[in-house]
Enzyme design. Structure first.
Site, PDB file in Angstrom:
ATOM      1  N   SER A 143       0.857  -1.189   0.000  1.00  0.00           N
ATOM      2  CA  SER A 143       0.000   0.000   0.000  1.00  0.00           C
ATOM      3  C   SER A 143       0.888   1.233   0.000  1.00  0.00           C
ATOM      4  CB  SER A 143      -0.870   0.031   1.255  1.00  0.00           C
ATOM      5  OG  SER A 143      -1.493   1.297   1.394  1.00  0.00           O
ATOM      6  N   TYR A 157      -2.156  -1.927  10.361  1.00  0.00           N
ATOM      7  CA  TYR A 157      -2.256  -2.007   8.898  1.00  0.00           C
ATOM      8  C   TYR A 157      -1.013  -1.407   8.254  1.00  0.00           C
ATOM      9  CZ  TYR A 157      -4.206  -1.468   4.178  1.00  0.00           C
ATOM     10  OH  TYR A 157      -4.431  -1.525   2.825  1.00  0.00           O
TER      11      TYR A 157
HETATM   12  P1  NAD Z   1     -11.610  -5.705  -0.574  1.00  0.00           P
HETATM   13  O1  NAD Z   1     -11.997  -5.685   0.857  1.00  0.00           O
HETATM   14  O2  NAD Z   1     -12.562  -5.200  -1.622  1.00  0.00           O
HETATM   15  O3  NAD Z   1     -11.174  -7.202  -0.997  1.00  0.00           O
HETATM   16  C1  NAD Z   1     -10.364  -7.998  -0.172  1.00  0.00           C
HETATM   17  C2  NAD Z   1     -10.787  -9.465  -0.330  1.00  0.00           C
HETATM   18  O4  NAD Z   1      -9.921 -10.257   0.484  1.00  0.00           O
HETATM   19  C3  NAD Z   1     -12.207  -9.751   0.149  1.00  0.00           C
HETATM   20  O5  NAD Z   1     -12.930 -10.443  -0.856  1.00  0.00           O
HETATM   21  C4  NAD Z   1     -12.021 -10.621   1.394  1.00  0.00           C
HETATM   22  O6  NAD Z   1     -13.037 -11.596   1.570  1.00  0.00           O
HETATM   23  C5  NAD Z   1     -10.678 -11.278   1.100  1.00  0.00           C
HETATM   24  N1  NAD Z   1     -10.008 -11.730   2.324  1.00  0.00           N
HETATM   25  C6  NAD Z   1      -9.947 -11.115   3.527  1.00  0.00           C
HETATM   26  N2  NAD Z   1      -9.277 -11.859   4.409  1.00  0.00           N
HETATM   27  C7  NAD Z   1      -8.890 -12.985   3.745  1.00  0.00           C
HETATM   28  C8  NAD Z   1      -8.185 -14.161   4.124  1.00  0.00           C
HETATM   29  N3  NAD Z   1      -7.737 -14.324   5.375  1.00  0.00           N
HETATM   30  N4  NAD Z   1      -7.972 -15.118   3.188  1.00  0.00           N
HETATM   31  C9  NAD Z   1      -8.432 -14.978   1.928  1.00  0.00           C
HETATM   32  N5  NAD Z   1      -9.124 -13.903   1.523  1.00  0.00           N
HETATM   33  C10 NAD Z   1      -9.351 -12.924   2.422  1.00  0.00           C
HETATM   34  O7  NAD Z   1     -10.239  -4.920  -0.646  1.00  0.00           O
HETATM   35  P2  NAD Z   1      -9.383  -4.245  -1.842  1.00  0.00           P
HETATM   36  O8  NAD Z   1      -9.530  -2.794  -1.737  1.00  0.00           O
HETATM   37  O9  NAD Z   1      -9.620  -4.943  -3.129  1.00  0.00           O
HETATM   38  O10 NAD Z   1      -7.936  -4.599  -1.279  1.00  0.00           O
HETATM   39  C11 NAD Z   1      -7.101  -5.595  -1.815  1.00  0.00           C
HETATM   40  C12 NAD Z   1      -5.704  -5.357  -1.303  1.00  0.00           C
HETATM   41  O11 NAD Z   1      -5.297  -4.022  -1.617  1.00  0.00           O
HETATM   42  C13 NAD Z   1      -5.536  -5.484   0.216  1.00  0.00           C
HETATM   43  O12 NAD Z   1      -4.313  -6.123   0.504  1.00  0.00           O
HETATM   44  C14 NAD Z   1      -5.516  -4.044   0.681  1.00  0.00           C
HETATM   45  O13 NAD Z   1      -4.842  -3.893   1.892  1.00  0.00           O
HETATM   46  C15 NAD Z   1      -4.797  -3.372  -0.460  1.00  0.00           C
HETATM   47  N6  NAD Z   1      -4.992  -1.928  -0.582  1.00  0.00           N
HETATM   48  C16 NAD Z   1      -6.230  -1.384  -0.701  1.00  0.00           C
HETATM   49  C17 NAD Z   1      -6.362   0.004  -0.799  1.00  0.00           C
HETATM   50  C18 NAD Z   1      -7.711   0.666  -0.883  1.00  0.00           C
HETATM   51  O14 NAD Z   1      -7.793   1.896  -0.772  1.00  0.00           O
HETATM   52  N7  NAD Z   1      -8.783  -0.070  -1.096  1.00  0.00           N
HETATM   53  C19 NAD Z   1      -5.237   0.812  -0.804  1.00  0.00           C
HETATM   54  C20 NAD Z   1      -3.986   0.231  -0.702  1.00  0.00           C
HETATM   55  C21 NAD Z   1      -3.886  -1.148  -0.587  1.00  0.00           C
END
Ligand code: NAD
Length: 257
Positions: A143, A157
């Site tokens: 991130s 986080y």
């Molecule tokens: P999201 O919440 O839409 O999707 C995450 C998915 O991961 C969900 O479907 C959830 O069920 C699954 N998940 C959670 N725990 C799990 C586990 N233990 N095993 C398997 N699956 C699991 O989130 P997103 O925004 O698509 O985020 C994806 C990645 O991007 C994450 O690592 C997040 O930290 C990172 N990220 C997101 C943002 C943002 O602003 N959304 C910014 C930077 C980084």
């Protein structure tokens, strides 16, 4: 068809970035193993991939569990014969993650179990499979908070994403000479469920938007497109990178009016 003949495993592919990556990778010819804690969501992603003419299989796995991570990799090899691309993307952002004084140990542990140990297990079981396939690409979702602090704390986080970034650099260095590239994808703030569930008022959204030169949140597909580049042979000289896709947030001091 930038991923023709490739097999890609994507964790957290039931939602957000992971789902969009499954769709984009499949459009470019990859067969997809759609992994999520939520099986119904993973199956929904498979349905969307198939609707656009792609091939995919869904499986439930908790990436923080060694046995689940081993099983998801085994499924990729059993179903499609190999694993070339591993997108360790699943991650959580806990509602009670705050500053050092207020964050509970249980919140810290859960965040590290999923965000850090999950990436470690993906690599632990995925690397031998990718080696058996003759090489490939690993993308770990970190991130922008791995390189930038915030006064709206999410200490566990933020620290977990720093760990993903440093783990990625070391893995890239270890495996560089066996044709396994490892890169960290660092998304900026996105308009996905993970962030929007907290930014539920216009005031909270504006508090962030003022820092983003582009003046908007990113879309999951914009991150999926960056992951696609890292997954493909177009990134053949890219390893150990901190690949920021963040609307310019980490480049900014003062933003445009
Ligand atoms: P999201 O919440 O839409 O999707 C995450 C998915 O991961 C969900 O479907 C959830 O069920 C699954 N998940 C959670 N725990 C799990 C586990 N233990 N095993 C398997 N699956 C699991 O989130 P997103 O925004 O698509 O985020 C994806 C990645 O991007 C994450 O690592 C997040 O930290 C990172 N990220 C997101 C943002 C943002 O602003 N959304 C910014 C930077 C980084």
């Amino acid at each position: 068809m930038r991923l023709a003949g490739k097999v890609a495993l994507i964790t957290g592919a039931g939602s957000g970035i992971g789902r969009q990556a499954a769709l984009r990778f499949a459009q470019e010819g990859a067969k997809i193993v759609v992994v999520d804690l939520n099986l119904a969501a993973a199956e929904e992603t498979v349905g969307l991939v198939k609707k656009q003419g792609g091939e995919a299989i869904a499986t439930r796995a908790d990436v923080s569990k060694a046995a689940d991570s081993a099983a998801m990799v085994a499924l990729a090899e059993e179903t499609y014969g190999a694993l070339h691309i591993l997108f360790n993307n699943a991650g959580i952002s806990h509602a009670d993650d705050d500053n050092a004084e207020t964050t509970e140990e249980s919140v810290w542990d859960l965040t590290f179990d999923v965000n850090v140990k999950g990436v470690f297990f993906g690599c632990k079981y995925g690397i031998p499979a990718i080696r058996r396939a003759g090489g490939g690409s690993i993308i770990n979702t970190a991130s922008f908070v791995a390189v930038l602090g915030a006064a709206t704390p999410q200490l566990a986080y933020t620290a977990s994403k720093g760990a993903v970034l440093s783990m990625t650099r070391e893995l890239a260095t270890i495996h560089a000479r066996e044709g396994i590239r490892v890169n960290a994808l660092c998304p900026g703030p996105l308009r996905t469920e993970l962030l929007m569930k907290y930014l539920n008022t216009e005031e909270k959204r504006q508090r962030r938007l003022v820092h983003i030169p582009m003046g908007r949140f990113g879309e999951a597909v914009e991150i999926a497109n960056a992951a696609l580049f890292l997954a493909s042979d177009e990134a053949s000289f890219t390893t150990g990178a901190t690949f920021l896709v963040d609307g310019g947030i980490t480049a900014a001091y003062v933003t445009p009016e």
